[in-house]
Design a protein around this motif. Structure first.
Motif, PDB file in Angstrom:
ATOM      1  N   UNK A 195      -8.024 -12.963   1.487  1.00  0.00           N
ATOM      2  CA  UNK A 195      -8.349 -14.192   0.763  1.00  0.00           C
ATOM      3  C   UNK A 195      -8.450 -13.928  -0.735  1.00  0.00           C
ATOM      4  N   UNK A 196      -9.057 -12.804  -1.108  1.00  0.00           N
ATOM      5  CA  UNK A 196      -9.190 -12.455  -2.530  1.00  0.00           C
ATOM      6  C   UNK A 196      -7.821 -12.245  -3.164  1.00  0.00           C
ATOM      7  N   UNK A 197      -6.956 -11.522  -2.470  1.00  0.00           N
ATOM      8  CA  UNK A 197      -5.631 -11.198  -3.017  1.00  0.00           C
ATOM      9  C   UNK A 197      -4.799 -12.463  -3.217  1.00  0.00           C
ATOM     10  N   UNK A 198      -4.871 -13.388  -2.266  1.00  0.00           N
ATOM     11  CA  UNK A 198      -3.977 -14.556  -2.304  1.00  0.00           C
ATOM     12  C   UNK A 198      -4.634 -15.836  -2.812  1.00  0.00           C
ATOM     13  N   UNK A 199      -5.899 -15.785  -3.176  1.00  0.00           N
ATOM     14  CA  UNK A 199      -6.656 -16.983  -3.555  1.00  0.00           C
ATOM     15  C   UNK A 199      -5.929 -17.840  -4.597  1.00  0.00           C
ATOM     16  N   UNK A 200      -5.505 -17.253  -5.661  1.00  0.00           N
ATOM     17  CA  UNK A 200      -4.858 -17.999  -6.751  1.00  0.00           C
ATOM     18  C   UNK A 200      -3.394 -17.619  -6.907  1.00  0.00           C
ATOM     19  N   UNK A 201      -2.715 -17.379  -5.783  1.00  0.00           N
ATOM     20  CA  UNK A 201      -1.326 -16.924  -5.835  1.00  0.00           C
ATOM     21  C   UNK A 201      -0.431 -17.964  -6.501  1.00  0.00           C
ATOM     22  N   UNK A 202       0.238 -17.538  -7.573  1.00  0.00           N
ATOM     23  CA  UNK A 202       1.242 -18.378  -8.228  1.00  0.00           C
ATOM     24  C   UNK A 202       2.535 -17.602  -8.455  1.00  0.00           C
ATOM     25  N   UNK A 203       2.425 -16.277  -8.479  1.00  0.00           N
ATOM     26  CA  UNK A 203       3.592 -15.433  -8.700  1.00  0.00           C
ATOM     27  C   UNK A 203       3.285 -14.035  -8.137  1.00  0.00           C
ATOM     28  N   UNK A 204       4.325 -13.339  -7.709  1.00  0.00           N
ATOM     29  CA  UNK A 204       4.150 -11.993  -7.156  1.00  0.00           C
ATOM     30  C   UNK A 204       4.138 -10.998  -8.318  1.00  0.00           C
ATOM     31  N   UNK A 205       2.986 -10.906  -8.987  1.00  0.00           N
ATOM     32  CA  UNK A 205       2.871  -9.948 -10.077  1.00  0.00           C
ATOM     33  C   UNK A 205       2.643  -8.544  -9.508  1.00  0.00           C
ATOM     34  N   UNK A 206       2.606  -7.566 -10.369  1.00  0.00           N
ATOM     35  CA  UNK A 206       2.479  -6.165  -9.947  1.00  0.00           C
ATOM     36  C   UNK A 206       1.192  -5.926  -9.163  1.00  0.00           C
ATOM     37  N   UNK A 207       0.085  -6.496  -9.609  1.00  0.00           N
ATOM     38  CA  UNK A 207      -1.195  -6.295  -8.926  1.00  0.00           C
ATOM     39  C   UNK A 207      -1.180  -6.910  -7.532  1.00  0.00           C
ATOM     40  N   UNK A 208      -0.688  -8.133  -7.419  1.00  0.00           N
ATOM     41  CA  UNK A 208      -0.622  -8.797  -6.110  1.00  0.00           C
ATOM     42  C   UNK A 208       0.277  -8.019  -5.160  1.00  0.00           C
ATOM     43  N   UNK A 209       1.424  -7.573  -5.669  1.00  0.00           N
ATOM     44  CA  UNK A 209       2.356  -6.797  -4.847  1.00  0.00           C
ATOM     45  C   UNK A 209       1.689  -5.513  -4.350  1.00  0.00           C
ATOM     46  N   UNK A 210       1.023  -4.799  -5.245  1.00  0.00           N
ATOM     47  CA  UNK A 210       0.367  -3.547  -4.863  1.00  0.00           C
ATOM     48  C   UNK A 210      -0.748  -3.798  -3.850  1.00  0.00           C
ATOM     49  N   UNK A 211      -1.555  -4.838  -4.088  1.00  0.00           N
ATOM     50  CA  UNK A 211      -2.641  -5.160  -3.160  1.00  0.00           C
ATOM     51  C   UNK A 211      -2.104  -5.500  -1.769  1.00  0.00           C
ATOM     52  N   UNK A 212      -1.028  -6.274  -1.704  1.00  0.00           N
ATOM     53  CA  UNK A 212      -0.437  -6.619  -0.412  1.00  0.00           C
ATOM     54  C   UNK A 212       0.155  -5.385   0.271  1.00  0.00           C
ATOM     55  N   UNK A 213       0.787  -4.523  -0.491  1.00  0.00           N
ATOM     56  CA  UNK A 213       1.334  -3.295   0.086  1.00  0.00           C
ATOM     57  C   UNK A 213       0.211  -2.387   0.582  1.00  0.00           C
ATOM     58  N   UNK A 214      -0.882  -2.306  -0.176  1.00  0.00           N
ATOM     59  CA  UNK A 214      -2.036  -1.520   0.259  1.00  0.00           C
ATOM     60  C   UNK A 214      -2.648  -2.092   1.532  1.00  0.00           C
ATOM     61  N   UNK A 215      -2.542  -3.391   1.701  1.00  0.00           N
ATOM     62  CA  UNK A 215      -3.070  -4.063   2.886  1.00  0.00           C
ATOM     63  C   UNK A 215      -2.190  -3.805   4.111  1.00  0.00           C
ATOM     64  N   UNK A 216      -0.948  -3.366   3.875  1.00  0.00           N
ATOM     65  CA  UNK A 216      -0.054  -3.035   4.990  1.00  0.00           C
ATOM     66  C   UNK A 216       1.217  -3.853   5.043  1.00  0.00           C
ATOM     67  N   UNK A 217       1.493  -4.628   4.010  1.00  0.00           N
ATOM     68  CA  UNK A 217       2.687  -5.467   4.025  1.00  0.00           C
ATOM     69  C   UNK A 217       3.883  -4.786   3.372  1.00  0.00           C
ATOM     70  N   UNK A 218       5.035  -4.950   3.992  1.00  0.00           N
ATOM     71  CA  UNK A 218       6.312  -4.607   3.368  1.00  0.00           C
ATOM     72  C   UNK A 218       6.807  -5.900   2.738  1.00  0.00           C
ATOM     73  N   UNK A 219       7.228  -5.837   1.483  1.00  0.00           N
ATOM     74  CA  UNK A 219       7.637  -7.036   0.749  1.00  0.00           C
ATOM     75  C   UNK A 219       9.114  -6.926   0.414  1.00  0.00           C
ATOM     76  N   UNK A 220       9.891  -7.946   0.834  1.00  0.00           N
ATOM     77  CA  UNK A 220      11.327  -7.980   0.562  1.00  0.00           C
ATOM     78  C   UNK A 220      11.661  -9.305  -0.100  1.00  0.00           C
ATOM     79  N   UNK A 221      12.593  -9.258  -1.058  1.00  0.00           N
ATOM     80  CA  UNK A 221      13.043 -10.490  -1.693  1.00  0.00           C
ATOM     81  C   UNK A 221      14.097 -11.138  -0.813  1.00  0.00           C
ATOM     82  N   UNK A 222      13.996 -12.467  -0.680  1.00  0.00           N
ATOM     83  CA  UNK A 222      14.915 -13.214   0.166  1.00  0.00           C
ATOM     84  C   UNK A 222      15.201 -14.555  -0.504  1.00  0.00           C
TER      85      UNK A 222
END
Length: 110
Positions: A43-70
């Motif tokens: 919830x903290x990571x995605x609360x104010x999501x407007x763009x996949x910035x470096x911090x959000x990307x790193x936090x999601x990857x640390x949480x266990x997500x693989x992120x791919x552009x589509x």
């Protein structure tokens, strides 16, 4: 964990092998509020999501997500398991997009 213990007490005969096996599993796998911590973190990571910035990307990857552009979206895959994935708009127009994504992740992947 408390809910599991209550269910065990109500539905499994006391002093049975099944009761002892379940009790041992509960005792050996001490819970410590892991779900609540993970839920608060996503919830903290995605609360104010407007763009996949470096911090959000790193936090999601640390949480266990693989992120791919589509195309106009990102595809998030939880721990590399294609059964647990979702898409996220690169530029969401909904102000609640991040909260909605966090809720979906909580319900389907945690």
């Amino acid at each position: 964990m408390v809910e599991i213990r209550r269910g065990l007490e109500r539905r499994v005969a006391k002093r049975s092998r099944r009761s002892e096996v379940f009790s041992d599993l509960i005792e050996k796998n001490y819970y410590q509020g892991v779900y609540r911590k993970k839920k608060a973190e996503i919830q903290r990571v995605l609360k104010n999501y407007t763009i996949m910035d470096t911090k959000t990307r790193k936090d999601l990857q640390d949480f266990g997500f693989r992120i791919e552009e589509d195309g106009k979206h990102y595809r998030l895959t939880f721990f590399g398991d294609d059964r647990y994935n979702t898409t996220v708009a690169k530029t969401p127009s909904d102000a609640r997009a991040g909260k909605n994504i966090a809720y979906y992740i909580e319900q389907t992947m945690m």
